[in-house]
Motif scaffolding. Structure first.
Motif, PDB file in Angstrom:
ATOM      1  N   ASP A 127       0.878  -1.060   0.169  1.00  0.00           N
ATOM      2  CA  ASP A 127       0.049  -0.115  -0.131  1.00  0.00           C
ATOM      3  C   ASP A 127       0.971   1.191  -0.034  1.00  0.00           C
ATOM      4  OD1 ASP A 127      -2.754   1.139   0.118  1.00  0.00           O
ATOM      5  OD2 ASP A 127      -2.453   1.247   2.391  1.00  0.00           O
ATOM      6  N   LEU A 166      -1.352   8.991  -0.694  1.00  0.00           N
ATOM      7  CA  LEU A 166       0.035   8.168  -1.188  1.00  0.00           C
ATOM      8  C   LEU A 166       0.738   8.718  -2.139  1.00  0.00           C
ATOM      9  CD1 LEU A 166      -1.070   4.632  -0.312  1.00  0.00           C
ATOM     10  CD2 LEU A 166       0.475   5.955   1.269  1.00  0.00           C
ATOM     11  N   LYS A 187      -9.938   2.248  -8.725  1.00  0.00           N
ATOM     12  CA  LYS A 187     -10.459   2.230  -7.463  1.00  0.00           C
ATOM     13  C   LYS A 187     -11.421   3.534  -7.129  1.00  0.00           C
ATOM     14  CE  LYS A 187      -8.071   2.206  -2.935  1.00  0.00           C
ATOM     15  NZ  LYS A 187      -6.725   2.393  -2.339  1.00  0.00           N
ATOM     16  N   SER A 239      -5.792  -0.253   5.208  1.00  0.00           N
ATOM     17  CA  SER A 239      -5.305   0.256   6.348  1.00  0.00           C
ATOM     18  C   SER A 239      -4.855  -0.539   7.479  1.00  0.00           C
ATOM     19  CB  SER A 239      -6.542   1.065   6.687  1.00  0.00           C
ATOM     20  OG  SER A 239      -6.221   2.001   7.879  1.00  0.00           O
TER      21      SER A 239
END
Ligand code: G3P
Length: 217
Positions: A6, A31, A87, A168
């Motif tokens: 991630d 990110l 996404k 997460s």
């Protein structure tokens, strides 16, 4: 269980890929911003760079919140590389967009999922993956892993093909708990994957073996 990393950091992706246990990558706007990626052309080029490092699904997030915008962005993202997964946030227009992409054979990851009801909607729309954010649930004093268990049960009850992507993640323990609960994928920071290696008895045992091996010389 598949391991995704991630991050949008290319060095961390290379490091995780070099371990030989990496199956894919997830990114999000936070990110990407952290890596200093700015402007549409740079963002798209960065997704291609990630796809060139890992032969597996790479989630690229739309920024629009209306159906037409998500479709426009998602179609452009999907054209970048065969491994791109679009996404899409768990909102009404997002569910409509997921259904649209499902019908077109474009893979989707429904993100920002915090409840079993949201996961049920994502599966009904045909999402390829659903991303429950377990760390953020824990942060708000609820039980993130329990949500994974609930979604596993619901998807099993009805034979939904949507993969449960535990997101997460905050620790190696989270990865193990998600594996016990039956998550299909864990998307993790590199530090959480590396935490799985660690056990003091491994270090002590190896030191003893190496010490004793000197007697074999
Ligand atoms: O990419 C989605 C999710 O994994 C974000 O994690 O650490 O920002 O809660 P975190």
């Amino acid at each position: 269980m598949k391991f995704f990393i991630d991050t949008a950091n290319l060095d961390q992706i290379k490091e995780a890929a070099s371990l030989g246990v990496l199956d894919g990558v997830t990114t999000n706007p936070s990110l990407m911003a952290k890596e200093g990626i700015k402007g549409e052309a740079a963002v798209l080029a960065h997704y291609v760079a990630i796809c060139n490092l890992v032969d597996g699904p790479v989630s690229a997030e739309v920024l629009s919140t209306d159906f037409e915008g998500m479709v426009r962005e998602g179609e452009a993202l999907a054209k970048l590389h065969k491994n791109i997964v679009v996404k899409i946030p768990m909102i009404k227009d997002g569910i409509k967009a997921i259904k649209y992409f499902t019908d077109k054979g474009i893979k989707t990851n429904c993100t920002l999922v915090f409840s079993a009801g949201q996961a049920l909607l994502a599966a009904k729309a045909g999402a390829t993956m659903v991303s429950p954010f377990i760390g953020r649930i824990d942060d708000s004093n609820w039980d993130g892993v329990q949500l994974i268990e609930q979604i596993v049960q619901i998807y099993e009850n009805y034979g939904f093909g949507t993969e449960i992507l535990a997101a997460s993640i905050r620790s190696g323990l989270h990865i193990v708990q998600c594996a016990e609960a039956g998550a299909d994928i864990a998307t993790c920071p590199l530090s959480s994957i590396e935490a799985l290696f660690k056990h003091p008895l491994t270090d002590i045992g190896l030191a003893k073996f190496l010490e004793d091996s000197k007697k074999m010389a």
